[in-house]
Design an enzyme around this catalytic site. Structure first.
Site, mmCIF file in Angstrom:
data_model
loop_
_atom_site.group_PDB
_atom_site.id
_atom_site.type_symbol
_atom_site.label_atom_id
_atom_site.label_comp_id
_atom_site.label_asym_id
_atom_site.label_seq_id
_atom_site.Cartn_x
_atom_site.Cartn_y
_atom_site.Cartn_z
ATOM 1 N N LYS A 157 0.851 -1.185 0.000
ATOM 2 C CA LYS A 157 0.000 0.000 0.000
ATOM 3 C C LYS A 157 0.889 1.239 0.000
ATOM 4 C CE LYS A 157 -3.036 2.862 2.657
ATOM 5 N NZ LYS A 157 -3.463 3.239 4.009
ATOM 6 N N ALA B 175 -9.583 5.508 4.855
ATOM 7 C CA ALA B 175 -9.486 6.638 5.790
ATOM 8 C C ALA B 175 -10.812 7.356 5.958
ATOM 9 C CB ALA B 175 -8.408 7.650 5.371
ATOM 10 N N GLY B 176 -11.084 7.737 7.204
ATOM 11 C CA GLY B 176 -12.229 8.571 7.514
ATOM 12 C C GLY B 176 -13.426 7.845 8.082
ATOM 13 N N ASN C 148 -8.684 1.563 10.501
ATOM 14 C CA ASN C 148 -7.877 1.235 11.668
ATOM 15 C C ASN C 148 -8.447 1.921 12.914
ATOM 16 O OD1 ASN C 148 -4.272 1.331 12.446
ATOM 17 N ND2 ASN C 148 -5.974 0.575 13.623
ATOM 18 N N THR C 149 -8.406 3.255 12.910
ATOM 19 C CA THR C 149 -8.794 4.017 14.095
ATOM 20 C C THR C 149 -10.228 3.731 14.526
ATOM 21 O OG1 THR C 149 -7.292 5.763 13.356
ATOM 22 C CG2 THR C 149 -8.833 6.326 15.103
ATOM 23 N N GLY D 243 -7.932 9.045 10.330
ATOM 24 C CA GLY D 243 -8.156 9.066 11.773
ATOM 25 C C GLY D 243 -9.218 10.026 12.245
#
Length: 333
Positions: free
Chosen positions: A176, A263-264, A285-286, A237
């Site tokens: 990635k 993301a987001g 992830n977050t 994040g």
């Protein structure tokens, strides 16, 4: 004794040591690390032959937290998965491995998510504590597909160098790529991303690429040869959810390779929205790691991705301006 620099620290080691011997002296497992000597990667096959010289600058890296068993769900409750760079995956959820309280929680959350691909960051080995647990002690690379990423890289050169080390450490060519523009927004630097993508693809890598939500940029990356396009839903994040559904949909409609929102995502409904737009998958992830109950949130994300994909395949009802009764009007009492 000779003086060398290891991961930015000045060290004294015995003269005449091979790379193999030096790693053993440091208490490191040579099968779990990659080594760069004076900006040149030393192949693991040459560790016993290459001798460390006075003044050498060495970088020793490994993977840190940054599929599982075959699925038993009925065929009619999920689709057949997706294929990227010739590899087929049942789960459309990709999970990051950072921000958890410890590796045990990382393992439990990823098992609950059903993810088969996990992103991993490439970082320097802590040579002062070589016996520390490594991510691979908890997530078996033979079970999960490790997806090395370039998190924290702000130039094409940094990203290419990082992924070459990653390939040496684990042999993975599916990677990635993300080249960031600044520390505040973590938005992608697209000019540097284009440069890095071209160089990595020419070097034999299969590149899944983090990018902005611009359909033209996405098309350019596909034309360069990227294996998957990964537009952001919102800043990394942030948990804001998809901020530009129109552009994500346009990217999906025009792409000939998998499109995964990266993301987001903040909660399960965000993941479902991404899948309802026709995305091939979602990376997060977050949203899981910083939930009050990461394990339960991982289960929620798994269900949301599956539900969103089913809704996309089913085709939603038309949106109407006015009410339309469900019950027939004929035969009223």
């Amino acid at each position: 004794m000779i003086q060398v620099t290891i991961n930015g620290e000045a060290k004294s080691i015995g003269a005449g040591l091979s790379v193999d011997a030096m790693l053993a002296e440091l208490g490191l497992d040579k099968m779990k690390v990659a080594l760069e000597r004076n900006l040149e990667i030393v192949p693991r096959s040459l560790f016993a032959e290459v001798t460390i010289a006075d003044g050498d600058a060495l970088e020793i890296v490994h993977f840190i937290g940054g599929g599982d068993a075959p699925r038993t769900a009925d065929k009619d409750t999920r689709d057949e998965g997706f294929t990227v760079a010739g590899r087929h995956f049942t789960s459309r959820l990709i999970v990051g491995t950072g921000k958890y309280k410890d590796f045990a929680e990382t393992k439990a959350a990823i098992e609950a998510s059903g993810a088969e691909i996990v992103t991993v960051a490439v970082r320097r080995v802590n040579i002062s504590e070589p016996g520390q647990p490594m991510l691979s002690d908890y997530l078996d690379p033979k079970v999960y597909t490790y997806l090395p990423n370039t998190a924290g890289c702000y130039s094409a050169d940094e990203a290419v160098r990082t992924l070459r080390l990653a390939r040496e450490a684990g042999g993975w060519e599916l990677v990635k790529l993300e080249v960031l523009g600044d520390h505040k927004t973590l938005y992608p630097n697209m000019p540097e991303t284009f440069i890095a993508a071209k160089e990595l693809i020419a070097d034999g890598f299969e590149v899944m690429v983090y990018c902005n939500d611009d359909p033209i940029a996405a098309r350019t990356l596909e034309e360069i040869g990227c294996a998957a396009i990964m537009p952001l839903g919102a800043p990394i994040g942030s948990g804001l959810g998809l901020q530009n559904r129109v552009n994500i949909r346009i990217i999906v409609e025009g792409a000939g390779v998998p499109v995964l929102v990266d993301a987001g995502v903040g909660t399960a409904s965000d993941a479902a929205v991404a899948m309802e737009l026709g995305c091939d998958g979602v990376l997060m992830n977050t949203a899981i790691a910083e939930a009050k109950d990461p394990i339960r949130m991982a289960r929620a994300m798994k269900a949301a991705v599956e539900a969103g994909r089913l809704a996309y395949l089913a085709g939603r009802m038309p949106i109407k301006k006015y009410a339309d009764p469900s019950s027939p009007l004929g035969g009223l009492i």
